[in-house]
Scaffold this motif. Sequence first.
Motif, PDB file in Angstrom:
ATOM      1  N   PRO A  90      32.355 -45.725  -8.003  1.00 24.66           N
ATOM      2  CA  PRO A  90      32.044 -45.423  -9.405  1.00 24.66           C
ATOM      3  C   PRO A  90      32.154 -43.926  -9.698  1.00 24.66           C
ATOM      4  CG  PRO A  90      30.034 -45.840  -8.187  1.00 24.66           C
ATOM      5  CD  PRO A  90      31.170 -46.135  -7.246  1.00 24.66           C
ATOM      6  N   GLU A  91      32.067 -43.590 -10.962  1.00 27.38           N
ATOM      7  CA  GLU A  91      32.086 -42.193 -11.382  1.00 27.38           C
ATOM      8  C   GLU A  91      30.873 -41.457 -10.823  1.00 27.38           C
ATOM      9  OE1 GLU A  91      32.593 -39.656 -15.562  1.00 27.38           O
ATOM     10  OE2 GLU A  91      32.214 -41.821 -15.586  1.00 27.38           O
ATOM     11  N   ASN A  92      31.065 -40.191 -10.508  1.00 24.52           N
ATOM     12  CA  ASN A  92      30.015 -39.337  -9.940  1.00 24.52           C
ATOM     13  C   ASN A  92      29.555 -39.825  -8.565  1.00 24.52           C
ATOM     14  OD1 ASN A  92      29.869 -37.698 -12.345  1.00 24.52           O
ATOM     15  ND2 ASN A  92      28.705 -39.363 -13.296  1.00 24.52           N
ATOM     16  N   ALA A  93      30.500 -40.399  -7.804  1.00 21.27           N
ATOM     17  CA  ALA A  93      30.215 -40.873  -6.449  1.00 21.27           C
ATOM     18  C   ALA A  93      31.393 -40.521  -5.552  1.00 21.27           C
ATOM     19  CB  ALA A  93      29.949 -42.369  -6.436  1.00 21.27           C
ATOM     20  N   TYR A  94      31.194 -40.700  -4.248  1.00 23.40           N
ATOM     21  CA  TYR A  94      32.255 -40.430  -3.281  1.00 23.40           C
ATOM     22  C   TYR A  94      32.241 -41.521  -2.215  1.00 23.40           C
ATOM     23  CZ  TYR A  94      28.451 -38.692  -0.333  1.00 23.40           C
ATOM     24  OH  TYR A  94      27.290 -38.581   0.401  1.00 23.40           O
ATOM     25  N   ALA A  95      33.436 -41.773  -1.647  1.00 16.16           N
ATOM     26  CA  ALA A  95      33.549 -42.779  -0.590  1.00 16.16           C
ATOM     27  C   ALA A  95      32.945 -42.239   0.700  1.00 16.16           C
ATOM     28  CB  ALA A  95      35.017 -43.149  -0.380  1.00 16.16           C
ATOM     29  N   THR A  96      32.197 -43.089   1.393  1.00 15.71           N
ATOM     30  CA  THR A  96      31.556 -42.662   2.639  1.00 15.71           C
ATOM     31  C   THR A  96      32.426 -42.919   3.861  1.00 15.71           C
ATOM     32  OG1 THR A  96      30.474 -44.818   2.870  1.00 15.71           O
ATOM     33  CG2 THR A  96      29.263 -43.096   1.692  1.00 15.71           C
ATOM     34  N   ASN A  97      33.468 -43.750   3.686  1.00 19.78           N
ATOM     35  CA  ASN A  97      34.333 -44.106   4.824  1.00 19.78           C
ATOM     36  C   ASN A  97      33.531 -44.723   5.963  1.00 19.78           C
ATOM     37  OD1 ASN A  97      36.741 -43.295   3.623  1.00 19.78           O
ATOM     38  ND2 ASN A  97      36.487 -41.169   4.296  1.00 19.78           N
ATOM     39  N   ARG A  98      32.537 -45.538   5.583  1.00 19.38           N
ATOM     40  CA  ARG A  98      31.761 -46.285   6.570  1.00 19.38           C
ATOM     41  C   ARG A  98      31.907 -47.777   6.283  1.00 19.38           C
ATOM     42  NH1 ARG A  98      27.800 -41.994   5.796  1.00 19.38           N
ATOM     43  NH2 ARG A  98      26.752 -43.267   4.202  1.00 19.38           N
ATOM     44  N   ARG A  99      31.935 -48.568   7.340  1.00 17.43           N
ATOM     45  CA  ARG A  99      32.148 -49.998   7.184  1.00 17.43           C
ATOM     46  C   ARG A  99      30.870 -50.737   6.774  1.00 17.43           C
ATOM     47  NH1 ARG A  99      35.731 -48.770  11.502  1.00 17.43           N
ATOM     48  NH2 ARG A  99      37.876 -49.407  11.031  1.00 17.43           N
ATOM     49  N   TYR A 100      29.720 -50.044   6.805  1.00 18.43           N
ATOM     50  CA  TYR A 100      28.470 -50.679   6.416  1.00 18.43           C
ATOM     51  C   TYR A 100      27.978 -50.058   5.107  1.00 18.43           C
ATOM     52  CZ  TYR A 100      26.698 -46.420   8.608  1.00 18.43           C
ATOM     53  OH  TYR A 100      26.467 -45.121   8.964  1.00 18.43           O
ATOM     54  N   GLY A 101      27.018 -50.715   4.467  1.00 17.51           N
ATOM     55  CA  GLY A 101      26.479 -50.221   3.209  1.00 17.51           C
ATOM     56  C   GLY A 101      27.423 -50.493   2.053  1.00 17.51           C
ATOM     57  N   LEU A 102      27.263 -49.740   0.961  1.00 14.16           N
ATOM     58  CA  LEU A 102      28.085 -49.923  -0.224  1.00 14.16           C
ATOM     59  C   LEU A 102      29.485 -49.348  -0.047  1.00 14.16           C
ATOM     60  CD1 LEU A 102      25.489 -49.056  -3.033  1.00 14.16           C
ATOM     61  CD2 LEU A 102      26.307 -51.323  -2.357  1.00 14.16           C
ATOM     62  N   GLY A 103      29.614 -48.409   0.867  1.00 12.74           N
ATOM     63  CA  GLY A 103      30.902 -47.742   1.039  1.00 12.74           C
ATOM     64  C   GLY A 103      31.021 -46.499   0.191  1.00 12.74           C
ATOM     65  N   TRP A 104      29.985 -46.179  -0.574  1.00 11.19           N
ATOM     66  CA  TRP A 104      29.983 -44.970  -1.388  1.00 11.19           C
ATOM     67  C   TRP A 104      28.550 -44.485  -1.607  1.00 11.19           C
ATOM     68  CZ3 TRP A 104      27.129 -45.600  -5.805  1.00 11.19           C
ATOM     69  CH2 TRP A 104      26.966 -46.907  -6.292  1.00 11.19           C
ATOM     70  N   GLU A 105      28.425 -43.209  -1.958  1.00  9.69           N
ATOM     71  CA  GLU A 105      27.136 -42.597  -2.255  1.00  9.69           C
ATOM     72  C   GLU A 105      27.288 -41.731  -3.490  1.00  9.69           C
ATOM     73  OE1 GLU A 105      24.220 -42.966  -0.973  1.00  9.69           O
ATOM     74  OE2 GLU A 105      24.669 -44.133   0.837  1.00  9.69           O
ATOM     75  N   CYS A 106      26.173 -41.563  -4.225  1.00  2.08           N
ATOM     76  CA  CYS A 106      26.194 -40.711  -5.418  1.00  2.08           C
ATOM     77  C   CYS A 106      26.299 -39.247  -5.025  1.00  2.08           C
ATOM     78  CB  CYS A 106      24.939 -40.940  -6.258  1.00  2.08           C
ATOM     79  SG  CYS A 106      24.831 -42.585  -6.990  1.00  2.08           S
ATOM     80  N   LEU A 107      26.926 -38.460  -5.902  1.00  3.25           N
ATOM     81  CA  LEU A 107      27.011 -37.024  -5.681  1.00  3.25           C
ATOM     82  C   LEU A 107      25.627 -36.385  -5.801  1.00  3.25           C
ATOM     83  CD1 LEU A 107      30.205 -36.250  -7.814  1.00  3.25           C
ATOM     84  CD2 LEU A 107      30.063 -36.369  -5.314  1.00  3.25           C
ATOM     85  N   HIS A 108      25.501 -35.160  -5.281  1.00  2.00           N
ATOM     86  CA  HIS A 108      24.239 -34.414  -5.384  1.00  2.00           C
ATOM     87  C   HIS A 108      23.895 -34.212  -6.857  1.00  2.00           C
ATOM     88  CE1 HIS A 108      21.214 -31.739  -3.599  1.00  2.00           C
ATOM     89  NE2 HIS A 108      21.354 -31.018  -4.695  1.00  2.00           N
ATOM     90  N   GLY A 109      22.669 -34.597  -7.226  1.00  2.00           N
ATOM     91  CA  GLY A 109      22.241 -34.466  -8.614  1.00  2.00           C
ATOM     92  C   GLY A 109      22.398 -35.743  -9.408  1.00  2.00           C
ATOM     93  N   PHE A 110      22.800 -36.834  -8.704  1.00  2.00           N
ATOM     94  CA  PHE A 110      22.953 -38.123  -9.380  1.00  2.00           C
ATOM     95  C   PHE A 110      22.146 -39.181  -8.622  1.00  2.00           C
ATOM     96  CE2 PHE A 110      26.496 -35.655 -10.784  1.00  2.00           C
ATOM     97  CZ  PHE A 110      26.711 -36.029 -12.099  1.00  2.00           C
ATOM     98  N   LEU A 111      21.748 -40.211  -9.348  1.00  2.00           N
ATOM     99  CA  LEU A 111      20.895 -41.253  -8.792  1.00  2.00           C
ATOM    100  C   LEU A 111      21.583 -42.607  -8.928  1.00  2.00           C
ATOM    101  CD1 LEU A 111      18.042 -41.948  -7.629  1.00  2.00           C
ATOM    102  CD2 LEU A 111      17.285 -42.259  -9.984  1.00  2.00           C
ATOM    103  N   ARG A 112      21.546 -43.422  -7.858  1.00  2.00           N
ATOM    104  CA  ARG A 112      22.179 -44.731  -7.876  1.00  2.00           C
ATOM    105  C   ARG A 112      21.346 -45.710  -8.708  1.00  2.00           C
ATOM    106  NH1 ARG A 112      22.871 -47.028  -2.160  1.00  2.00           N
ATOM    107  NH2 ARG A 112      20.787 -47.870  -2.531  1.00  2.00           N
ATOM    108  N   VAL A 113      22.023 -46.497  -9.541  1.00  2.00           N
ATOM    109  CA  VAL A 113      21.363 -47.479 -10.398  1.00  2.00           C
ATOM    110  C   VAL A 113      22.007 -48.844 -10.149  1.00  2.00           C
ATOM    111  CG1 VAL A 113      20.843 -48.177 -12.759  1.00  2.00           C
ATOM    112  CG2 VAL A 113      20.802 -45.754 -12.126  1.00  2.00           C
ATOM    113  N   GLU A 114      21.198 -49.811  -9.727  1.00  2.00           N
ATOM    114  CA  GLU A 114      21.612 -51.201  -9.546  1.00  2.00           C
ATOM    115  C   GLU A 114      22.859 -51.341  -8.686  1.00  2.00           C
ATOM    116  OE1 GLU A 114      21.961 -52.920 -13.383  1.00  2.00           O
ATOM    117  OE2 GLU A 114      19.804 -52.892 -13.792  1.00  2.00           O
TER     118      GLU A 114
END
Length: 279
Positions: A86-110
């Motif tokens: 999604p916007e304001n996120a980056y790919a984690t390149n990990r096979r577990y979890g969502l595969g992405w995390e929010c950028l610094h200063g942003f909060l994940r919603v749902e």
Amino acid sequence: MNHENNILSDEIGTYDPFLEGLRSLAKQVVCGFLLGMALLLFGANIAHSNPTDIPKNASAKSYGDGWECDLGYRIAGEICVAITVPENAYATNRRYGLGWECLHGFLRVERASCVPVIVPEGGYLGPSGSRWFCHRGFQKIGNTCEKIKLPPHAYLTNSGVGAPWKCDRGFEEIGDACVAISVPDNAFLNNSGYGQPWSCHRGFFEENGACTKVFVPENAYFDEATYGNGWKCERGFSETGNKCIAIELPPNAHLDRSGNQWECNKNFYRSKSQCVLRN
């Protein structure tokens, strides 16, 4: 001649058809076992490396059986689909979890989007990048940072619980103010966090909010105990009213452990003011 044939027979050994049969059977069993193991390992490698069962955007696991999705993809049933960052996120390149995390200063919603962290006035963004905290001198109230009203003669406590300020030494909290403590004569401020904020000097005792001088009679000494009258009789004297009277020992008696009473010697018992021999 017979003697030479016997020697030759002993050197070569006696031929036994039964033993030879056992040796041949053992060789066949060992060869069969080794061949079976080789075929099993070969078949496993073929099955493991068989690419026909691996879907697109997936690879065989580096260890164990099966396959796993490549980086940037995740399993969905029997296929691997691309991860949508999604916007304001980056790919984690990990096979577990969502595969992405929010950028610094942003909060994940749902688990679907990243929204900005709203930092109120008087606050700052925490090191995690997903939470905010209030600056010193401010207190968190709901979603705001309100400035702490510090009364005169008070200081900030930096405590996350309870009152955000405390009174200076020599003052006590009354309501929302710090009021000077009234210390009587012959007293001093103590460091107690509860009860009376002052204590009497040595040689004085508290009485009706004041410090009264301790009267020490003759043959007595000052006692710092918080109970009693503030003095104790010397050894060999007993307290009588406000005086210390010398103890008169009857025959076959001695001073007890306290030194202010007497008791009978061994094999004697007390009868009124005398020590009587036991029969």
